[in-house]
Write an enzyme that holds these catalytic residues in place. Structure first.
Site, short mmCIF file in Angstrom:
data_model
loop_
_atom_site.label_atom_id
_atom_site.label_comp_id
_atom_site.label_asym_id
_atom_site.label_seq_id
_atom_site.Cartn_x
_atom_site.Cartn_y
_atom_site.Cartn_z
N GLY A 231 0.77 -1.22 0.00
CA GLY A 231 0.00 0.00 0.00
C GLY A 231 0.81 1.27 0.00
CD GLU A 268 1.33 -8.70 0.71
OE1 GLU A 268 0.15 -8.49 0.35
OE2 GLU A 268 1.74 -9.80 1.12
CB CYS A 269 6.17 -2.72 -1.58
SG CYS A 269 5.76 -2.07 0.06
N GLY A 270 4.84 -3.56 -4.42
CA GLY A 270 5.11 -3.73 -5.84
C GLY A 270 5.40 -2.41 -6.51
NE ARG A 271 0.81 1.94 -7.02
CZ ARG A 271 -0.06 1.67 -7.99
NH1 ARG A 271 0.15 2.15 -9.20
NH2 ARG A 271 -1.12 0.93 -7.75
CB CYS A 346 -12.07 2.21 -32.27
SG CYS A 346 -11.10 2.06 -33.78
CE1 TYR A 375 -0.48 -3.79 -9.83
CE2 TYR A 375 0.85 -2.12 -8.71
CZ TYR A 375 0.20 -3.34 -8.70
OH TYR A 375 0.23 -4.13 -7.58
#
Length: 411
Positions: A231, A268-271, A346, A375
């Site tokens: 987070g 647990e971090c990703g970004r 489109c 992401y």
């Protein structure tokens, strides 16, 4: 706006291309430095997992494996990616929809921890573990009932599909003796995404600890780890303040040293790990005026880079001028005007930045979207309209390479 790594290798690569440019550029050397900084800033009693949903490319995982405690995954496919990148790195398996096939595959892959999100998941996992002759370790994922700080995305603290309602945890704890091949070693909280305020995040961690300690005392639990989730965010506003990681780590260490509890924490971090290591660069293929507003059409869009439209923000960017123009007509462009940056799909929702002011933008110039390492490609609907995929280019050990082959040296 400037990126934290050199763009020279990318621009050298672009000069060699003959089609309209569309590429992701990931600086793995910068990523390794950032991962070391993140991990070394944390107290030793905090286990840092990389949440691979943010960017699960094999070169990224291979780069991160030496610098993290483990990988956090949310599917069997991600388990396979994690194992392909590193055979020995611990894996924590989360996600609300674990199927029998996924749980069986996780057992066979020697997953270290399971974040259990329902009583049915406990039943399934225990049955499969019994059949395999293994005892597996689980954390009960809690959907808390207390207030949460503001963040871009809230996944708990309200009715959602994630975790076990805090009011149901005691019933689950009472049932644990019935599961012969389950060993509950703690709890897991992951309630929000992209929080930018370190102080409010510290208060959130303290709330997690207090709730876990209440269950520890009531049930005599031996808590081996409390996962406080991720987070921690990235500010996509140009010039905006970023999450104060040094302060956060300092205060977490002080909290651990206070002696209020004796179990380690996990994150647990990703970004926060990968966002700043990459950019998404596209070529302007057309500029037009409709109903009095300027629009730039890009070779690319949210089928490659869905984050801006998903979060409904103007993604930070810079213009890279390209002087070559070979068409037998005046070159379309704008100067000191507002313009909307659109993709090639489109749909009117294919917008990466709306009514932003540019000093100059012309057809044939490049637009480089910053903070695109997390992401971006991995949450996008790649094959809508069947346009070509972007190149994915990596810088590693001062060599520019695509996924499979070295393209050029960068000496």
């Amino acid at each position: 706006m400037t990126v934290p790594f050199s763009l020279t290798p990318l621009l050298q690569y672009i000069e060699q291309q003959h089609e309209p440019i569309c590429a992701y550029y990931y600086d793995l050397d910068y990523l390794a430095q950032r991962a070391r900084w993140i991990s070394e800033s944390l107290p030793q009693r905090v286990h840092f997992y990389y949440a691979i949903k943010a960017n699960s490319d094999t070169p990224v995982l291979t780069t991160l494996a030496p610098h993290v405690h483990g990988f956090e995954v949310a599917s069997l496919g991600e388990i396979h990616k994690a194992r392909q990148a590193s055979s020995g790195t611990p894996i924590a398996f989360g996600g609300p929809g674990k199927t029998q096939v996924e749980l069986q595959g996780a057992i066979e892959a020697d997953v270290e921890l399971y974040h259990v999100e329902s009583e049915l998941q406990l039943v399934r996992l225990n049955a499969l573990a019994t059949k395999s002759g293994k005892v597996v370790k689980v954390l009960l994922r809690v959907n808390p009932r207390f207030d949460l700080p503001d963040a871009t995305l809230q996944m708990a603290g309200k009715p959602t599909q994630f975790g076990i309602d805090q009011d149901r945890i005691c019933d689950v704890l009472d049932s644990l003796p019935a599961y012969s091949h389950i060993r509950c070693v703690g709890f897991h909280f992951h309630a929000l995404s992209n929080n930018l305020d370190a102080r409010s995040h510290l208060l959130l961690v303290q709330s997690y600890v207090e709730v876990a300690r209440s269950w520890q005392r009531a049930y005599g639990l031996n808590i081996e780890v409390l996962n406080i989730g991720g987070g921690i965010g990235i500010n996509y506003t140009p010039g905006g303040a970023q999450f104060d990681w040094p302060y956060y780590c300092q205060e977490v260490e002080r909290y651990l040293d206070s002696g209020d509890f004796d179990f380690p924490l996990a994150m647990e971090c990703g970004r926060f790990v990968t966002a700043t290591m990459g950019c998404y660069v596209t070529e302007v293929t057309d500029i037009k005026v409709n109903h009095g507003e300027n629009f730039a059409i890009l070779r690319g869009g949210n089928h490659h880079f869905r984050l801006p439209s998903s979060w409904q923000h103007n993604h930070p960017f810079q213009v890279v001028p390209v002087e070559q123009w070979s068409w037998p007509c005046p070159r379309p462009g704008v100067s000191q005007q507002e313009i909307t940056l659109c993709g090639e799909l489109c749909t009117p929702k294919d917008v990466l930045a709306k009514q932003v002011t540019v000093d100059q933008l012309r057809v044939g110039d490049l637009v480089l979207f910053d903070k695109a390492g997390a992401y971006g490609w991995h949450i996008s609907h790649h094959d809508f309209l069947s346009h070509p995929h972007p190149h994915r280019v990596y810088l590693h050990d001062n060599h520019l390479c695509q996924i499979d082959s070295v393209i050029a040296g960068t000496n």
